[in-house]
Design an enzyme around this catalytic site. Structure first.
Site, PDB file in Angstrom:
ATOM      1  CG  ASP A  27      -1.839   1.121   1.351  1.00  0.00           C
ATOM      2  OD1 ASP A  27      -2.724   1.241   0.494  1.00  0.00           O
ATOM      3  OD2 ASP A  27      -1.707   1.922   2.303  1.00  0.00           O
ATOM      4  CD  GLU A  82      -2.335   2.248  -3.349  1.00  0.00           C
ATOM      5  OE1 GLU A  82      -3.542   2.460  -3.572  1.00  0.00           O
ATOM      6  OE2 GLU A  82      -1.847   2.268  -2.198  1.00  0.00           O
TER       7      GLU A  82
END
Length: 665
Positions: free
Chosen positions: A322, A358
């Site tokens: 993330d 990401e």
């Protein structure tokens, strides 16, 4: 791991790192975790490590740390011995975190927080899982799911097991995943997290888990069986041919901004573990109030130890990171050659794991799509946006669609890279569901308690039926057709593809595009009410992708024949069968396209895309000795008849003598 609670034949060695603490203690608790029975000071051992062997303790011992030093939050110092702190290397907690204002009280203004905090539990670690190569390979299908919402309402999962990691090993769940051709499930965060402070007064809770406190301990609500539960589930999925990828949040913690709670890293050494401005303020490249200092040696080693822990003891196939630019920031600037990114990719335990970035955060120059290095795959939001624009009917979108179908060479073909690292997706956990994309022109986040101000405003979505249409049946059909078209586009795209759980059967969040705080029917998958016709169509697309390797190939297309082939690896055609020229690519009104891919045995695969609402006859080029046949047996295409509007159709070219043996699903 040398830090944390290590069980030895003599007792437990407690060890924690802090570069600026004056005194450190381990607090020991009774079997209920309610009563502190001892507090013992740790000894400095050099290099910032403080440790103590406590004899006579064993598996299941409940504990926490306390630290004392300067208290000057304006300078990034938060030492307060009244704050019980979770061990950053804790592997199990006795209960979930619950936010309470006292956890954020200033020193000398609050009381002891032990009664509010979960207790870490010392555990014997299991034997490492025997090394096995990951099942997932680039080009496969990743299935993103939220553990709790995925099985919370599933009728075939025992009620006591619903919403847990163990439920993913249920035969009904595995059969569903196999029908979809899932290569790997990607579990949204399963480590212990805490609610943001504004949620409890609203009667809401964080349903996604992107607010961790420490990085290794699983959330007791999701894994009451601890690491063993994850390990067993990973093994059951692996036996079915399905890998497991963990979505890890290693960019921030739930200690939030200067008004946030002191739970672990902040109370041990905030200046080392978090990035700060020169004036002492916390850096906020994550939008959560703090940013982990991944360029600090102690934090870098903690990240590596976390990944090794899950690879060693759970046998996971890989990780999705993330806000991954945070892991590559050095003194605040992103560097794709950052030591942590290289260490992960080169670590003996991690080198063959799947690594997915990401590629954005909200810090300076935080958008880094295409800038990570192999072997990192990257979430491709350019794919998401360009596909949505095309099916929304935006002018001039056909060229961008072709680029995305072909693997996004404009993004991932830099520096002569021969293959794509794209992870193609149309919808993910963050944003509208696939069904809502075609039903809501604007977001509807009213249930989040922020007066619809949260979440993205530009969703590239549309509302079928908004132009005066009053026929409910016609609106439902239009939305169904658009969902099919979006799914077909995804499965026809070269490279790795990702589908979010439930999008294959029309899950809706009623237009909520930021449902992180909705642990309720808004996010729980409605298995009883799912659209089984759409689900069957998705399964047929998965079957097609499995037998046509040209769709999943990572290599960039050249327009030239590959070695040993007589046909180019790709040709782009108009619906007439003629090659698209410059005028066609620049035609803002063009909404039709044929992608003609070289397939096995000298044949070709035609992906015919009709983005217009009007039906149209498509013509495919013929060759002596070859015949065109429908690729989806369940939905045969007749080229003598018009193809419907808002549709994607597939034809496969085979040598005439072998055409009768073709089976596409």
């Amino acid at each position: 791991m040398t830090l944390g609670a290590t069980i030895t034949p003599e007792g437990i060695r407690f060890a924690v790192w802090s570069s600026s603490v004056r005194r450190l203690w381990v607090s020991l608790f009774d079997d209920s975790g309610a009563r502190e029975i001892d507090r013992l000071e740790l000894n400095p051992e050099g290099g910032g490590v403080h440790a103590l062997l406590v004899r006579g303790l064993g598996d299941g011992t409940r504990y926490g740390f306390r630290a004392d030093g300067d208290y000057a939050p304006e300078r990034g110092q938060w030492f307060d011995p009244n704050k019980l702190l979770t061990d950053p290397y804790a592997v199990e907690l006795d209960r979930p975190y619950q936010y309470h204002w006292r956890l954020a009280a200033k020193r000398n203004e609050g009381t002891d927080t032990a009664s509010l905090m979960p207790k870490a539990m010392a555990r014997f670690l299991p034997k490492p899982v025997p090394p096995q190569p990951p099942l997932f390979r680039p080009g496969g299908l990743i299935y993103e799911l939220n553990v709790r919402s995925f099985t919370r309402l599933h009728p075939d999962v025992p009620e006591a097991q619903r919403g847990t990691i163990a439920a993913l090993a249920n035969p009904a769940i595995i059969e569903h995943l196999k029908r979809l051709g899932v290569s790997a499930v990607e579990l949204m965060p399963v480590t212990a997290s805490i609610d943001e402070r504004h949620l409890p007064p609203l009667g809401l809770s964080n349903a996604w888990g992107y607010n961790p406190v420490t990085f290794m301990a699983l959330d007791p609500r999701l894994a009451p069986g601890g690491i063993g539960e994850l390990r067993d589930t990973v093994a059951a999925l692996r036996k079915a041919g399905i890998g497991t990828i963990l979505d890890l949040v290693l960019n921030h913690t739930g200690e939030s901004d200067r008004l946030g709670p002191t739970l672990s890293l902040r109370g041990l050494d905030a200046l080392a573990y978090y990035r700060h401005q020169p004036d002492g303020r916390l850096v906020n490249d994550t939008g959560t109030g703090n940013t982990v200092a991944c360029d600090h040696p102690a934090m870098r080693e903690m990240v590596l130890d976390t990944l090794r822990y899950f690879a060693h003891f759970a046998g996971v196939d890989g990780f999705r990171f993330d806000l991954a630019p945070v892991l590559g920031r050095i003194d605040g600037a992103f560097d794709p050659e950052a030591s942590l990114l290289q260490a992960i990719a080169g670590d003996p335990v991690l080198a063959d794991r799947v690594l997915i970035a990401e590629p954005w955060d909200i810090g300076p120059n935080g958008y880094q799509l295409g800038n990570f290095r192999p072997p990192y795959l990257e979430w491709n939001d350019r794919y998401r946006d360009d596909v949505r624009r095309f099916w929304r009917g935006d002018a001039g979108a056909v060229g961008a669609l072709a680029t995305r179908l072909a693997g996004s060479s404009d993004v991932f073909g830099r520096e002569g890279q021969p293959a794509s690292r794209t992870v193609n997706f149309i919808a993910a956990h963050d944003g509208m569901t696939l069904a809502d994309i075609v039903a809501y022109e604007r977001k509807h986040n009213e249930a989040n308690g922020e007066h619809n101000r949260d979440g993205h405003n530009d969703n590239l979505s549309w509302n079928n039926g908004a132009e005066g249409e009053t026929d409910d049946e016609a609106i439902a059909k239009a939305r169904f057709d658009d969902q099919r078209a979006l799914l077909a586009t995804l499965f026809a795209s070269r490279g790795t593809i990702m589908l979010t759980a439930g999008d294959e059967f029309g899950r809706t969040q009623k237009g909520n595009n930021n449902a992180y705080a909705q642990d309720n029917a808004i996010t729980w998958l409605d298995w009883a009410g799912r659209d089984q016709a759409l689900e069957q169509y998705a399964s047929s697309l998965a079957a097609l992708r499995r037998v046509l390797p040209a769709l999943a190939d990572q290599r960039f297309l050249t327009g030239e024949p590959a070695d040993g082939s007589e046909v180019p690896d790709v040709a782009w055609l108009a619906e007439t069968g003629a090659p698209l020229g410059e005028a066609d690519w620049n035609d803002p009104g063009r909404h039709r396209l044929v992608m003609l891919l070289a397939n096995d045995e000298g044949g070709r695969l035609a992906v015919m895309i009709n983005g217009d609402r009007r039906q149209c006859v498509f013509t495919l080029p013929a060759r002596d000795g070859f015949e065109w046949h429908p690729a989806l047996e369940a939905e045969p295409v007749d080229l003598a008849r018009p193809l419907p509007g808002r549709s994607v159709s597939f034809m496969v070219e085979r040598r005439a003598a072998k055409s009768r043996n073709w089976k596409g699903s």
